[in-house]
Design an enzyme around this catalytic site. Structure first.
Site, PDB file in Angstrom:
ATOM      1  CG  ASP A   1      -1.773   0.669   1.242  1.00 33.38           C
ATOM      2  OD1 ASP A   1      -1.347   2.189   0.603  1.00 33.38           O
ATOM      3  OD2 ASP A   1      -2.958   0.842   1.391  1.00 33.38           O
ATOM      4  CG  HIS A   2       1.493   4.525  -3.314  1.00 37.38           C
ATOM      5  ND1 HIS A   2       0.663   3.996  -4.037  1.00 37.38           N
ATOM      6  CD2 HIS A   2       1.356   5.845  -3.422  1.00 37.38           C
ATOM      7  CE1 HIS A   2      -0.548   4.597  -4.595  1.00 37.38           C
ATOM      8  NE2 HIS A   2       0.442   5.790  -4.497  1.00 37.38           N
TER       9      HIS A   2
ATOM     10  CG  HIS B   1      -4.303   3.782  -0.594  1.00 38.14           C
ATOM     11  ND1 HIS B   1      -3.327   2.877  -0.860  1.00 38.14           N
ATOM     12  CD2 HIS B   1      -4.814   4.200  -2.055  1.00 38.14           C
ATOM     13  CE1 HIS B   1      -3.386   3.088  -2.299  1.00 38.14           C
ATOM     14  NE2 HIS B   1      -4.312   3.161  -2.636  1.00 38.14           N
TER      15      HIS B   1
END
Ligand code: NAD
Length: 478
Positions: free
Chosen positions: A172-173, A235
């Site tokens: 999950d950047h 996110h």
């Protein structure tokens, strides 16, 4: 400090994500000296290319996606030397034996699944069949991690057939963003905030992720997903967890992830009246959501705002407001911790102080900002004003902050180091779907239609009402 030598295979090495993020990010790490000289990167995808063509493609991607002042000819050439390409069919046997033959002994083996999720199982299966799924190897998987709880469980089960949880890196950047990690440093590295970090002192929390772009060319995919699945389930849920979790006993993978999981499990179901969904209309700058996804009957949301609570001792009574959308006024991601008003003003009613607000800005202009009350300068008596205590990283840290790695490059280096702290564990992903699914089922069963909103606005009117009815207001999207 360079990481250990590695062979990194990027399945989908010719795709959009590899070209825009993964390969330019690896180049920047190479430039910074973090990637060892004998590291190797193998592009693996379905199309026909040889090493030379793949290197040329990556060279172009670096030209396009890396800042000009970081493009050093000799370094780029040395980086491209590390690259090779194999044509591999995830669904067939082509290329697999050759790939297995390329992997060196005694170095870290990492496999990045930068392909659609329907191929994850096929790739995991073949890595095993061709002897590449050994105890030392690790795999990196991209979102979307499932479409709902059932599909996420199935995906976890598929990967678990051949890889242990400690070998699976679910990206999950958002967790790789510098400010997000700073949120933890601010919370747990200072004495100042943690004693106030609870329902007694925090009035509410707002998390906003606003985009100016529409769904663009991803319409087909997006319409099956929507803002809840695309943004909130992953996110925004991760951001909420980092804000709300108890202090982990150490900044270590399972210590942090255990605490995040507890938060997700303590999330209350959301009252349908506390959910507002929207779809953008058309304007002179672009088509409507319906036109973008080519589905005039679509009931998928390009915007969502909701209010939720966490039922535990720390947070009981403090609402968390989340909102995210496309084609909004500005590209902004921020978390705002809005503290309660001081209980009594010694300066009289006219001089009521506004609440302190701690804002963690993810973009633009990453940084942390605390609104505090001070005396207005001058002889006008005890007049109060609010001023920001601004900790913009670029200003505070100077040149060092200029070199903040992009989220992807940091996370890939963590994969090589074998550090899972900033990656989602399987049970977290499932718990997040278990909270999301009933909300989506609810509006689907009721046949709710999203409200329309003007592009360039901050979403549908009803989203403003969501806070107004509680006597609160959203921060401006700017
Ligand atoms: P893409 O369509 O641009 O690229 C897909 C890649 O997979 C290509 O290299 C293609 O050759 C390869 N491929 C397809 N079928 C194959 C097969 N049978 N065997 C071997 N290779 C095959 O996709 P993308 O945008 O790069 O996205 C990749 C993954 O990352 C997807 O899961 C996507 O949801 C996710 N993701 C992408 C982004 C983004 O910004 N592009 C952001 C977040 C997540």
């Amino acid at each position: 400090i360079p990481v250990d030598p590695f062979d990194l295979v990027i399945f989908g090495g010719t795709g959009d994500l590899a070209r825009r993020k993964i390969l330019p990010g690896l180049y920047r790490r190479f430039l910074s000296g973090q990637m060892p000289e004998d590291a190797r990167i193998i592009g693996a995808a379905r199309s026909d290319h040889d090493d030379t063509e793949f290197r040329a493609m990556v060279g172009n991607a670096i030209n396009e996606f890396v800042d000009r002042d970081k493009q050093e000819k000799a370094t780029i050439a040395a980086f491209l030397e590390r690259l090779s390409y194999i044509k591999v069919d995830a669904r067939g046997e082509e290329g697999w034996k050759e790939l297995a033959g390329k992997m060196r002994k005694g170095v870290v083996h990492a496999f990045y699944f930068s392909v659609g999720p329907s191929l994850f199982g096929d790739i995991a299966e073949r890595l095993h069949a061709y002897g590449m799924a050994d105890a030392e190897s690790r795999i990196v998987v991209e979102k979307p991690f499932g479409h709902d709880l059932k599909t996420a469980q199935a995906l976890n089960a598929t990967l678990a057939k051949h890889f242990d949880e400690h070998q699976i890196y679910r990206i999950d950047h958002y967790l790789g963003k510098e400010t997000v990690q700073n949120l933890m440093a601010v919370r747990f590295g200072n004495m100042l905030f943690e004693p106030l970090w609870n329902a007694q002192n925090v009035d509410h929390i707002q998390i906003t992720v606003a985009e100016t772009v529409g769904v663009g060319g991803r319409g087909g995919y997006y319409d099956k997903s929507g803002a809840m699945r695309d943004m909130v389930q992953n996110h925004m849920m991760q951001l909420l967890c980092l804000i709300a979790m108890e202090p982990p006993y150490a900044f270590e993978p399972d210590a942090v992830r255990d605490e995040k999981l507890k938060v997700i499990r303590a999330l209350d179901p959301v009252d349908p009246d506390d959910i507002v969904r929207g779809q953008y209309c058309e304007d002179e700058d672009g088509p409507s959501y319906f036109d973008d996804v080519e589905n005039p009957d679509s009931r998928t949301e390009s915007f969502i705002a909701l209010k939720t609570h966490i039922s535990n001792w720390r947070w009981k009574g403090t609402p968390f407001y989340l909102r995210t959308g496309k084609r909004m006024r500005a590209r902004t991601s921020e978390i705002a911790i809005v503290f309660k008003d001081p209980p009594h003003s010694i300066f009289g009613e006219q001089e009521r102080q506004k609440a302190n607000v701690l804002v963690i800005r993810l973009q633009p202009n990453e940084g942390i900002n605390l609104r505090v009350t001070i005396k207005e300068p001058g002889p006008g008596g005890m007049r109060l004003v609010e001023v920001p205590l601004d900790m913009s990283f670029k200003e505070a840290l100077g040149p060092e902050a200029e070199d903040i790695p992009d989220a992807y490059e940091r996370l890939i280096m963590d994969v090589i180091r074998g550090n899972q702290t900033l990656f989602m564990r399987g049970d977290e992903v499932e718990a997040a779907w278990a909270w999301t699914d009933p909300l989506i089922d609810g509006w689907t069963d009721r046949g709710d239609r999203p409200k329309s909103y003007d592009p360039g606005s901050s979403g549908p009117e009803d989203a403003l009402m969501l806070m107004h009815k509680d006597g609160r207001r959203w921060r401006e999207v700017k």
